[in-house]
Design a protein around this motif. Structure first.
Motif, PDB file in Angstrom:
ATOM      1  N   SER A  80      20.833 -30.391 -14.516  1.00  0.00           N
ATOM      2  CA  SER A  80      20.560 -29.392 -13.605  1.00  0.00           C
ATOM      3  C   SER A  80      21.756 -28.952 -12.643  1.00  0.00           C
ATOM      4  CB  SER A  80      19.845 -30.282 -12.430  1.00  0.00           C
ATOM      5  OG  SER A  80      20.912 -31.143 -11.837  1.00  0.00           O
ATOM      6  N   THR A  81      22.990 -29.208 -13.480  1.00  0.00           N
ATOM      7  CA  THR A  81      24.546 -28.591 -13.143  1.00  0.00           C
ATOM      8  C   THR A  81      24.453 -27.873 -14.259  1.00  0.00           C
ATOM      9  OG1 THR A  81      25.327 -30.119 -14.223  1.00  0.00           O
ATOM     10  CG2 THR A  81      24.933 -30.605 -11.876  1.00  0.00           C
ATOM     11  N   LYS A  82      24.223 -27.180 -14.722  1.00  0.00           N
ATOM     12  CA  LYS A  82      24.357 -25.864 -16.083  1.00  0.00           C
ATOM     13  C   LYS A  82      23.776 -24.514 -16.265  1.00  0.00           C
ATOM     14  CE  LYS A  82      25.641 -30.086 -19.642  1.00  0.00           C
ATOM     15  NZ  LYS A  82      25.583 -30.325 -20.498  1.00  0.00           N
ATOM     16  N   SER A  83      24.112 -23.451 -17.127  1.00  0.00           N
ATOM     17  CA  SER A  83      23.744 -22.546 -16.694  1.00  0.00           C
ATOM     18  C   SER A  83      22.649 -22.881 -17.964  1.00  0.00           C
ATOM     19  CB  SER A  83      24.605 -21.539 -17.033  1.00  0.00           C
ATOM     20  OG  SER A  83      25.215 -21.627 -18.448  1.00  0.00           O
ATOM     21  N   SER A  84      21.645 -21.217 -18.380  1.00  0.00           N
ATOM     22  CA  SER A  84      21.092 -21.825 -18.934  1.00  0.00           C
ATOM     23  C   SER A  84      21.517 -21.739 -20.390  1.00  0.00           C
ATOM     24  CB  SER A  84      20.140 -20.447 -18.926  1.00  0.00           C
ATOM     25  OG  SER A  84      19.271 -20.456 -17.846  1.00  0.00           O
ATOM     26  N   SER A  85      22.871 -20.876 -20.662  1.00  0.00           N
ATOM     27  CA  SER A  85      23.540 -20.555 -21.488  1.00  0.00           C
ATOM     28  C   SER A  85      24.041 -21.612 -22.190  1.00  0.00           C
ATOM     29  CB  SER A  85      24.607 -20.059 -21.667  1.00  0.00           C
ATOM     30  OG  SER A  85      25.622 -20.213 -20.944  1.00  0.00           O
ATOM     31  N   ASP A  86      24.643 -23.128 -20.793  1.00  0.00           N
ATOM     32  CA  ASP A  86      25.050 -24.000 -21.338  1.00  0.00           C
ATOM     33  C   ASP A  86      24.147 -25.588 -21.666  1.00  0.00           C
ATOM     34  OD1 ASP A  86      27.864 -23.250 -21.229  1.00  0.00           O
ATOM     35  OD2 ASP A  86      27.459 -23.548 -18.558  1.00  0.00           O
ATOM     36  N   LEU A  87      23.080 -25.204 -21.293  1.00  0.00           N
ATOM     37  CA  LEU A  87      21.736 -26.142 -21.601  1.00  0.00           C
ATOM     38  C   LEU A  87      21.757 -26.096 -23.482  1.00  0.00           C
ATOM     39  CD1 LEU A  87      19.182 -25.300 -19.002  1.00  0.00           C
ATOM     40  CD2 LEU A  87      20.230 -27.591 -19.488  1.00  0.00           C
ATOM     41  N   PHE A  88      22.320 -24.941 -23.659  1.00  0.00           N
ATOM     42  CA  PHE A  88      21.916 -25.499 -25.097  1.00  0.00           C
ATOM     43  C   PHE A  88      23.373 -25.121 -26.238  1.00  0.00           C
ATOM     44  CE2 PHE A  88      18.551 -23.549 -23.411  1.00  0.00           C
ATOM     45  CZ  PHE A  88      16.685 -23.826 -23.889  1.00  0.00           C
ATOM     46  N   GLY A  89      24.105 -25.542 -25.699  1.00  0.00           N
ATOM     47  CA  GLY A  89      24.938 -25.123 -26.515  1.00  0.00           C
ATOM     48  C   GLY A  89      26.751 -25.733 -25.765  1.00  0.00           C
ATOM     49  N   GLY A  92      24.275 -32.948 -24.411  1.00  0.00           N
ATOM     50  CA  GLY A  92      23.232 -32.987 -23.284  1.00  0.00           C
ATOM     51  C   GLY A  92      23.407 -33.904 -22.041  1.00  0.00           C
ATOM     52  N   PHE A  93      24.444 -34.823 -23.036  1.00  0.00           N
ATOM     53  CA  PHE A  93      24.479 -35.887 -21.668  1.00  0.00           C
ATOM     54  C   PHE A  93      26.090 -35.993 -21.043  1.00  0.00           C
ATOM     55  CE2 PHE A  93      21.022 -37.496 -24.541  1.00  0.00           C
ATOM     56  CZ  PHE A  93      20.147 -37.979 -23.882  1.00  0.00           C
ATOM     57  N   TRP A  94      26.647 -34.650 -20.677  1.00  0.00           N
ATOM     58  CA  TRP A  94      28.258 -34.568 -20.149  1.00  0.00           C
ATOM     59  C   TRP A  94      28.036 -33.209 -19.543  1.00  0.00           C
ATOM     60  CZ3 TRP A  94      29.800 -38.719 -18.114  1.00  0.00           C
ATOM     61  CH2 TRP A  94      31.464 -38.709 -17.328  1.00  0.00           C
ATOM     62  N   PHE A  95      28.794 -33.272 -18.500  1.00  0.00           N
ATOM     63  CA  PHE A  95      29.059 -32.358 -17.618  1.00  0.00           C
ATOM     64  C   PHE A  95      30.071 -31.250 -18.560  1.00  0.00           C
ATOM     65  CE2 PHE A  95      28.045 -35.734 -15.050  1.00  0.00           C
ATOM     66  CZ  PHE A  95      26.894 -34.978 -14.331  1.00  0.00           C
ATOM     67  N   HIS A  96      29.619 -29.389 -17.711  1.00  0.00           N
ATOM     68  CA  HIS A  96      29.950 -28.693 -18.613  1.00  0.00           C
ATOM     69  C   HIS A  96      30.122 -27.664 -17.548  1.00  0.00           C
ATOM     70  CE1 HIS A  96      31.788 -26.265 -21.379  1.00  0.00           C
ATOM     71  NE2 HIS A  96      31.479 -25.285 -20.564  1.00  0.00           N
ATOM     72  N   ASP A  97      31.716 -27.130 -16.938  1.00  0.00           N
ATOM     73  CA  ASP A  97      31.513 -26.468 -15.687  1.00  0.00           C
ATOM     74  C   ASP A  97      30.399 -26.549 -14.522  1.00  0.00           C
ATOM     75  OD1 ASP A  97      33.005 -24.215 -14.191  1.00  0.00           O
ATOM     76  OD2 ASP A  97      31.293 -22.301 -15.244  1.00  0.00           O
ATOM     77  N   PRO A  98      29.877 -27.450 -14.051  1.00  0.00           N
ATOM     78  CA  PRO A  98      29.093 -27.974 -12.770  1.00  0.00           C
ATOM     79  C   PRO A  98      28.980 -26.940 -11.775  1.00  0.00           C
ATOM     80  CG  PRO A  98      30.181 -29.874 -12.970  1.00  0.00           C
ATOM     81  CD  PRO A  98      30.677 -28.717 -14.081  1.00  0.00           C
ATOM     82  N   HIS A  99      27.907 -26.678 -10.951  1.00  0.00           N
ATOM     83  CA  HIS A  99      27.638 -25.780 -10.486  1.00  0.00           C
ATOM     84  C   HIS A  99      26.892 -26.887  -9.682  1.00  0.00           C
ATOM     85  CE1 HIS A  99      30.783 -23.584 -11.903  1.00  0.00           C
ATOM     86  NE2 HIS A  99      31.601 -23.377 -10.508  1.00  0.00           N
ATOM     87  N   PRO A 100      26.367 -27.610  -9.428  1.00  0.00           N
ATOM     88  CA  PRO A 100      24.374 -27.845  -8.624  1.00  0.00           C
ATOM     89  C   PRO A 100      24.035 -27.314  -7.576  1.00  0.00           C
ATOM     90  CG  PRO A 100      26.438 -29.926  -8.336  1.00  0.00           C
ATOM     91  CD  PRO A 100      26.945 -28.519  -9.175  1.00  0.00           C
ATOM     92  N   LEU A 101      25.166 -27.196  -6.278  1.00  0.00           N
ATOM     93  CA  LEU A 101      24.519 -26.047  -5.165  1.00  0.00           C
ATOM     94  C   LEU A 101      24.423 -24.863  -5.832  1.00  0.00           C
ATOM     95  CD1 LEU A 101      26.719 -28.066  -2.480  1.00  0.00           C
ATOM     96  CD2 LEU A 101      24.353 -28.785  -3.949  1.00  0.00           C
ATOM     97  N   ASP A 102      24.613 -24.564  -6.760  1.00  0.00           N
ATOM     98  CA  ASP A 102      24.541 -22.920  -6.616  1.00  0.00           C
ATOM     99  C   ASP A 102      23.251 -22.573  -7.679  1.00  0.00           C
ATOM    100  OD1 ASP A 102      25.467 -20.209  -7.651  1.00  0.00           O
ATOM    101  OD2 ASP A 102      26.577 -20.641  -9.026  1.00  0.00           O
ATOM    102  N   TYR A 103      23.248 -23.868  -8.946  1.00  0.00           N
ATOM    103  CA  TYR A 103      21.314 -23.757  -9.603  1.00  0.00           C
ATOM    104  C   TYR A 103      21.019 -23.868  -8.680  1.00  0.00           C
ATOM    105  CZ  TYR A 103      25.459 -22.719 -13.473  1.00  0.00           C
ATOM    106  OH  TYR A 103      26.240 -22.160 -13.787  1.00  0.00           O
TER     107      TYR A 103
END
Length: 327
Positions: A80-89, A92-103
């Protein structure tokens, strides 16, 4: 005669002299202060505790089960903290440039806040339906347990048969019935089927038979209380653990129900969360950002269940009726 009096006085004075000198009979030793009492108590506790290997196996199995059930929730939190591109790129079990409130803000504001409407619909369907189902199950179970009338066992057997019928088998007949009476594609099309819980009736009858003493009901009747007042003031309170169980089961069942709303509803404003997220996923191939919105919406959808379980867990215990009736 004087010798006899002197002998009696001497005998009477012996206990007083012994008490004064501290040389009388030994005082009773408390059971816990007797020699070896501590060792015997420790051996007793060791005898009641399971062996160490059994405890290790139990803890290991519970740990594996906890990991199995909590892993999807953890994945939702991370995704839920990732963008659509980061979901697949990304992993899956670790954060990458998280922006939870924004998303999550994007999820809540997309399409004029349609997700908020779906969330409110789910709360209404699950909350009202589970509450009505709990009260109806409590009344039916209490009546089947505490009143004798012709056909009682037959009615109970029919209710048990209803437990074995899957909800998907009833969706199409219900849709045809509600279409005939003009209730299809309305809130009532989801609420009315949700207030019927055969399992809740079964559980309430079993619990009422065990937890509501007949002697307590007779005492209330002797005091002049009516049956409705007895049920509302005594029956419901003594059946609290069963009622909490029925409410939780029915709330989760309605909240996760997908097939019945799919059959009954065609207006997206009436959708619950599950059906709404599925509609988003269907358009995700043309709008990739909907992948992220679907994952974020799924994460938000599990929060009410977690809160409800945490709040009502303290009522989910036995022994509430202990001491209500004197032996």
């Amino acid at each position: 005669m004087n010798e006899a009096n002197d002998l009696a006085g001497a005998v009477a004075s012996e206990p007083a002299d012994e008490a004064a000198s501290g040389q009388g009979r030994p005082e009773a030793v408390p059971p816990d202060d007797r020699p070896g009492a501590g060792r015997r108590a420790a051996r007793g506790r060791e005898a009641t505790e399971p062996p160490l290997r059994h405890r290790i196996i139990t803890v290991s199995l519970l740990t594996v089960a906890a990991i199995y059930f909590l892993t999807p929730v953890y994945w939702l939190v991370v995704s839920s903290t990732k963008s659509s591109s980061d979901l697949f790129g990304t992993f899956g079990f670790w954060f990458h440039d998280p922006h939870p409130l924004d998303y999550l803000h994007r999820v809540l504001t997309y399409d004029d806040g349609i997700y908020v409407r779906w969330f409110a619909n789910s709360l209404m369907y699950a909350g009202v339906g589970a509450l009505a189902a709990t009260l109806l199950s409590a009344a039916a179970g209490y009546a089947l347990a505490k009143f004798r009338f012709p056909g009682r066992e037959g009615i109970f057997n029919v209710i048990l048969a209803g437990v074995l019928i899957p909800g998907t088998a009833l969706a199409l007949p219900l849709y045809l019935l509600f279409s005939e009476i003009g209730l299809a594609n309305t809130y009532w099309a989801i609420l009315i089927p949700s207030i019927v819980s055969p399992f809740g009736v079964y559980l309430c009858r079993i619990y009422a038979a065990a937890a509501v003493p007949d002697s307590l009901l007779e005492a209330a009747r002797i005091d002049g209380a009516g049956e409705a007042r007895i049920f509302s003031t005594l029956g419901l309170r003594l059946m609290t653990p069963a009622l909490v169980t029925v409410f939780l089961f029915q709330f989760v069942h309605i909240w996760n129900n997908f097939f019945l709303p799919l059959v009954m509803l065609s207006d997206s404003d009436l959708y619950p969360i599950q059906l709404g997220l599925t509609s988003w996923q269907g358009y995700a191939d043309r709008q990739p950002e909907l992948y992220q919105y679907t994952v974020g919406g799924a994460f938000l959808s599990v929060l009410p269940l977690m809160v409800l379980m945490g709040v009502l867990q303290r009522y989910w215990r036995t022994g509430l009726t202990e001491g209500s009736v004197k032996a």
